[in-house]
Write an enzyme that holds these catalytic residues in place. Structure first.
Site, PDB file in Angstrom:
ATOM      1  N   HIS A  19       0.790  -1.122   0.008  1.00  0.00           N
ATOM      2  CA  HIS A  19      -0.268   0.042  -0.065  1.00  0.00           C
ATOM      3  C   HIS A  19       0.893   1.354   0.020  1.00  0.00           C
ATOM      4  O   HIS A  19       0.664   2.173  -0.780  1.00  0.00           O
ATOM      5  CB  HIS A  19      -0.974   0.011   1.276  1.00  0.00           C
ATOM      6  N   LYS A  43     -16.019  -7.104   4.441  1.00  0.00           N
ATOM      7  CA  LYS A  43     -15.152  -8.068   4.479  1.00  0.00           C
ATOM      8  C   LYS A  43     -15.209  -9.092   5.742  1.00  0.00           C
ATOM      9  O   LYS A  43     -14.314  -9.545   6.066  1.00  0.00           O
ATOM     10  CB  LYS A  43     -13.718  -7.936   4.202  1.00  0.00           C
ATOM     11  N   ARG A  93      -1.802  -5.818  -8.548  1.00  0.00           N
ATOM     12  CA  ARG A  93      -0.546  -6.758  -8.250  1.00  0.00           C
ATOM     13  C   ARG A  93      -0.405  -7.799  -9.263  1.00  0.00           C
ATOM     14  O   ARG A  93       0.638  -7.941  -9.388  1.00  0.00           O
ATOM     15  CB  ARG A  93      -0.686  -7.467  -6.684  1.00  0.00           C
ATOM     16  N   SER A 131      -3.007  -7.811   2.844  1.00  0.00           N
ATOM     17  CA  SER A 131      -3.528  -7.537   4.242  1.00  0.00           C
ATOM     18  C   SER A 131      -3.830  -8.908   4.974  1.00  0.00           C
ATOM     19  O   SER A 131      -3.583  -9.192   6.037  1.00  0.00           O
ATOM     20  CB  SER A 131      -4.709  -6.557   4.719  1.00  0.00           C
TER      21      SER A 131
HETATM   22  O1  PNS Z   1      -9.067  -2.546   0.028  1.00  0.00           O
HETATM   23  P1  PNS Z   1     -10.187  -3.212  -0.478  1.00  0.00           P
HETATM   24  O2  PNS Z   1     -11.115  -4.028   0.339  1.00  0.00           O
HETATM   25  O3  PNS Z   1      -9.977  -4.170  -1.917  1.00  0.00           O
HETATM   26  O4  PNS Z   1     -11.096  -1.734  -1.127  1.00  0.00           O
HETATM   27  C1  PNS Z   1     -12.434  -1.940  -1.590  1.00  0.00           C
HETATM   28  C2  PNS Z   1     -12.929  -0.513  -1.746  1.00  0.00           C
HETATM   29  C3  PNS Z   1     -13.071   0.089  -0.332  1.00  0.00           C
HETATM   30  C4  PNS Z   1     -12.491   0.263  -2.640  1.00  0.00           C
HETATM   31  C5  PNS Z   1     -14.557  -0.822  -2.225  1.00  0.00           C
HETATM   32  O5  PNS Z   1     -14.930  -1.944  -1.566  1.00  0.00           O
HETATM   33  C6  PNS Z   1     -15.271   0.620  -2.156  1.00  0.00           C
HETATM   34  O6  PNS Z   1     -15.069   1.463  -2.976  1.00  0.00           O
HETATM   35  N1  PNS Z   1     -16.262   0.394  -1.454  1.00  0.00           N
HETATM   36  C7  PNS Z   1     -17.301   1.529  -1.139  1.00  0.00           C
HETATM   37  C8  PNS Z   1     -18.751   1.492  -1.848  1.00  0.00           C
HETATM   38  C9  PNS Z   1     -18.898   1.812  -3.192  1.00  0.00           C
HETATM   39  O7  PNS Z   1     -18.643   2.921  -3.628  1.00  0.00           O
HETATM   40  N2  PNS Z   1     -19.166   0.706  -4.211  1.00  0.00           N
HETATM   41  C10 PNS Z   1     -19.582   0.938  -5.367  1.00  0.00           C
HETATM   42  C11 PNS Z   1     -18.201   0.748  -6.351  1.00  0.00           C
HETATM   43  S1  PNS Z   1     -18.042  -1.004  -6.586  1.00  0.00           S
END
Ligand code: PNS
Length: 173
Positions: A19, A43, A93, A131
């Site tokens: 990150h 999650k 990645r 993570s």
């Molecule tokens: O680190 P991660 O868990 O892969 O991050 C995921 C994240 C936070 C980027 C994604 O879950 C997110 O943007 N959530 C907010 C809800 C949202 O906007 N959903 C619609 C887009 S698919």
């Protein structure tokens, strides 16, 4: 030239060197980068609270003058709009990441056609770091020192029983 603000969203449970590598790269190409911790992730129960994750991120991104840390809830596109951001930064990645990332990027574009998703690749040495693996390996006593910032190591040690902390990183006798 207009100033470009990007959001780097994620769960960051916990933040890893992967990150941080993406933050470093993003801070070079965007005028302002907001690292955004999702408050209510689907999650499951996180190891670290939102506040702990934001504190760790604040500490490890301090060297970057144009990077700030925030938390958000709800739609990413709404948060991006609040921040005046025109880009979303995500790390990729491996090819296996791409399918999910592509779907999210397209959904975010559908929701806000003016928000661009930019993918960046971390240094090769972090391409296998996640993570989820960091937590799993550390909880089983594995050495993940070179894969997370020291500030994160310290917090991880407070989360697992001393008997499981690898000896070279400070287990009690
Ligand atoms: O680190 P991660 O868990 O892969 O991050 C995921 C994240 C936070 C980027 C994604 O879950 C997110 O943007 N959530 C907010 C809800 C949202 O906007 N959903 C619609 C887009 S698919």
């Amino acid at each position: 030239m207009p100033q470009v603000t990007a959001i780097y969203p994620g769960t960051f449970d916990p933040p890893t060197n992967g990150h941080l590598d993406i933050v470093m790269r993003g801070s070079r190409i965007f005028d302002r980068l907001v690292v955004a911790v999702l408050r209510n992730s689907s999650k499951g129960t996180p190891l670290f609270t939102t506040q702990e994750r934001a504190e760790m991120l604040t500490e490890i991104t301090r060297p970057f003058g144009n990077v700030t840390v925030a938390t958000f809830d709800g739609l990413l596109v709404d948060f991006a709009q609040q921040q005046g951001a025109t880009a979303v930064l995500r790390g990729i990645r491996a090819v296996s990441d791409y399918e999910y990332e592509f779907q999210m990027a397209m959904m975010n574009r559908k929701l806000d056609p003016n928000l661009e998703t930019v993918f960046m690749q971390p240094a090769e040495k972090y391409t296998y770091v996640s993570s989820r693996l960091i937590k799993g390996v550390f909880q089983l006593g594995g050495d993940i020192n070179s894969l997370v910032p020291e500030a994160v190591m310290q917090r991880l040690r407070t989360k697992v029983p001393a008997s499981r902390v690898p000896p070279e990183t400070g287990a009690s006798t």
